[in-house]
Scaffold this motif. Structure first.
Motif, PDB file in Angstrom:
ATOM      1  N   TYR A 292       0.690  -1.267   0.232  1.00  0.00           N
ATOM      2  CA  TYR A 292      -0.327   0.354   0.150  1.00  0.00           C
ATOM      3  C   TYR A 292       0.915   1.198  -0.265  1.00  0.00           C
ATOM      4  N   SER A 293       1.747   1.169   0.599  1.00  0.00           N
ATOM      5  CA  SER A 293       2.798   2.742   0.795  1.00  0.00           C
ATOM      6  C   SER A 293       3.407   2.760  -0.255  1.00  0.00           C
TER       7      SER A 293
ATOM      8  N   GLY B  40       3.272   5.955  -1.920  1.00  0.00           N
ATOM      9  CA  GLY B  40       5.277   6.486  -2.456  1.00  0.00           C
ATOM     10  C   GLY B  40       4.779   6.905  -4.271  1.00  0.00           C
ATOM     11  N   VAL B  41       4.861   6.363  -5.056  1.00  0.00           N
ATOM     12  CA  VAL B  41       4.747   6.058  -6.696  1.00  0.00           C
ATOM     13  C   VAL B  41       4.163   7.642  -6.707  1.00  0.00           C
TER      14      VAL B  41
ATOM     15  N   ARG C  10       7.000  12.304  -1.002  1.00  0.00           N
ATOM     16  CA  ARG C  10       6.869  12.843  -0.092  1.00  0.00           C
ATOM     17  C   ARG C  10       6.341  12.564   1.325  1.00  0.00           C
ATOM     18  N   GLU C  11       5.429  11.848   1.217  1.00  0.00           N
ATOM     19  CA  GLU C  11       4.914  11.630   2.720  1.00  0.00           C
ATOM     20  C   GLU C  11       6.089  10.068   3.841  1.00  0.00           C
ATOM     21  N   THR C  12       6.550   9.484   2.225  1.00  0.00           N
ATOM     22  CA  THR C  12       6.942   7.977   3.115  1.00  0.00           C
ATOM     23  C   THR C  12       8.470   8.320   1.705  1.00  0.00           C
ATOM     24  N   PRO C  13       9.686   8.928   2.076  1.00  0.00           N
ATOM     25  CA  PRO C  13      11.047   8.984   1.382  1.00  0.00           C
ATOM     26  C   PRO C  13      11.052   7.315   2.166  1.00  0.00           C
ATOM     27  N   VAL C  14      11.656   7.177   0.533  1.00  0.00           N
ATOM     28  CA  VAL C  14      11.972   5.590   0.444  1.00  0.00           C
ATOM     29  C   VAL C  14      13.816   5.030   0.735  1.00  0.00           C
ATOM     30  N   SER C  15      14.014   6.129   0.713  1.00  0.00           N
ATOM     31  CA  SER C  15      15.789   6.347   1.594  1.00  0.00           C
ATOM     32  C   SER C  15      15.510   6.079   3.147  1.00  0.00           C
TER      33      SER C  15
END
Length: 522
Positions: free
Chosen positions: A95-96, A100-101, A106-111
């Protein structure tokens, strides 16, 4: 296959390290995280089948047998918790990824998100397989560190404020737990739970009471039981939707799991059932009254989360096999339904541009699918038959009726009232947000919403809402979660069967002791 047990922790930790190494390659991070959590789902599924058939499994880490070494133990209760947690973690991760894509992370920066999320997963799994109090504490601290990072993603003012409250309360809980461990070790010379099951019972009654209560305070804060639940409604709603969903579904249940272990293994001979029944009833009523006053769906669901912890406390307080079986089933139900409702809240926020009942209308026309995805788990949480929420509540009430007392009947009444008020709060939101026409929003007046309280930092009603597209991935995952909540009803018989077998194990502390110490406790 005991060798599978450590993999539940090792795989997320190794994957977390890899996602840090490949921090500048988002697609590779996504692939690593997804593969790791898919593997944990597969392993936990194999484990529950083997353990239900062959009995509990124990691993002595490093080849050092308990009590000198670390024992990792998986019985039926642990296996159930591992499987449902792994499924939730994987679903929320996907879901995240979709969110994110769509939002360009913006809300869940993958790094940051993926390493923290995988460490959180390792912490959750550690708590469920720990065979001693210190490693249970380690699991809690891993959860605390990673959850603080996830809670403050984005660095907004309200998230930092909520994060500070969350970490202070969590540290207080950890201090109680750590102090309890130190006192228990000083009194018994061990922290191994199987050994403690015997040695704690040999202590004077007043010492047992002090140690028991200290543990209950530490675990009660983590489980958000009344009056230790004040922090939760202000902390969880500020986080991104995927983070809130996994927090609501899993983190409080880690505390509930620890409470179950405390009452069935550590202090099986020291009865505090009356306390559990009283606190359970108060948690149900106070939590749902808080939910009724909320205009924001995130805060409303946070209060219902608190109130339904009361059902689990009620089941533990019954101290019977049927009560524990119903509690285990209800824990699985609540993890699934609560996670699903918070995921649908993320869809509502994107579709309607807000989460407040005073700023939402016409969503049924805007997105009929989202309306259905919210409506089904809402009915389930409210206990409408034939859903799992109804089955779990009836199981708890039947267990109470089989062991009647004034406190039990009060608990049953509190549970019935809480169920009806939960249904009222959620259907009120659905009617206003989905059924009410968009043209009715401006100047709308109703006794149903005139006294509702907005979130502390809610935007002014005059500020225009901004809607966003809903990615197919987020819809698909939420639909899958809703299907899983329905599956808990369809397969209620087999699920309740394994819950009963787990409860029978829990009601026989000698069974757990013999699993860890086949030759007898040293």
């Amino acid at each position: 296959m005991p060798e599978l047990i450590p993999l539940m922790v090792l795989i997320p930790l190794i994957a977390a390290a890899l996602t840090v190494i490949f921090g500048r390659q988002p697609r590779l991070q996504v692939a690593i995280s997804s593969t790791a959590l898919t593997a944990t789902v597969a392993i936990s599924a194999v484990q529950i089948a083997l353990i239900d058939q062959n009995g509990p499994a124990v691993v002595a880490v490093g080849g050092w047998a308990a009590p000198w070494g670390i024992a990792l133990v998986v019985d039926r209760l642990s296996a159930i918790m591992l499987l449902i947690s792994a499924i939730m973690l994987l679903g929320v991760l996907i879901y995240s990824i979709g969110q994110g894509v769509a939002d360009r992370h913006r809300e869940t920066p993958v790094s940051i998100f993926h390493p923290s999320y995988l460490i959180l997963s390792a912490g959750v799994f550690t708590t469920f397989i720990a065979g001693d109090l210190f490693n249970l504490y380690v699991g809690f601290e891993v959860l605390l560190a990673s959850s603080y990072v996830l809670l403050t993603l984005g660095g907004t003012g309200e998230r930092i404020r909520a994060g500070v409250t969350y970490i202070i309360v969590s540290l207080v809980s950890s201090l109680f737990f750590l102090a309890s461990i130190a006192l228990i070790y000083g009194a018994t010379g061990t922290v191994n739970m199987a050994q403690l099951s015997v040695r704690l019972g040999e202590l004077p009654a007043d010492v047992q009471l002090v140690l028991h209560v200290l543990l209950l305070i530490g675990f009660g804060i983590k489980a958000a039981v009344f009056p230790l639940s004040f922090w939760l409604p202000d902390s969880y709603p500020t986080a991104p939707a995927p983070v809130t969903a996994v927090f609501a579904g899993l983190l409080t249940k880690v505390g509930v799991y620890a409470l179950i272990r405390t009452e069935t293994v550590l202090f099986a001979g020291h009865d505090l059932s009356a306390l559990f029944l009283v606190i359970g009833s108060l948690t149900m009523i106070v939590g749902i009254l808080g939910a009724l006053a909320q205009a924001d769906i995130k805060r409303l669901l946070s209060f219902t989360l608190v109130s339904h912890i009361g059902y689990m406390l009620f089941g533990i307080g019954l101290a019977t096999t049927l009560g524990l079986a119903a509690t285990i089933y209800y824990v699985v139900h609540h993890i699934t339904v609560q996670t699903t409702l918070f995921l649908t809240t993320g869809l509502i926020e994107r579709t309607g541009g807000a989460t407040s009942i005073n700023r939402l209308a016409g969503l049924l026309k805007a997105s009929p699918l989202v309306a259905i995805l919210f409506f089904i788990p809402a009915l389930n949480l409210g206990g409408i038959p034939p859903f799992s929420g109804f089955i779990g509540k009836v199981g708890l009430f039947m267990a109470g009726a089989a062991a009647p007392s004034p406190l039990v009947w009060i608990g049953i009444a509190a549970g019935a009232i809480t169920s009806l008020l939960t249904l009222y709060a959620l259907t009120r939101f659905w009617n206003m947000a989905f059924w009410r026409g968009k043209g009715e929003l401006k100047g709308y007046e109703s006794v149903l919403i005139e006294s509702l309280q907005e979130a502390p930092e809610a935007p002014d009603a005059s500020v225009a809402v901004k809607t966003r597209t809903v990615p197919a991935t987020m819809l698909a995952v939420t639909a899958g979660m809703v299907a899983l909540t329905v599956a808990l009803t369809v397969f209620a018989g087999p699920l309740f069967g394994i819950a009963e077998r787990a409860a029978e194990d829990l009601k026989t502390p000698a069974f757990y002791i013999d699993t860890v110490f086949p030759g007898g406790v040293q």
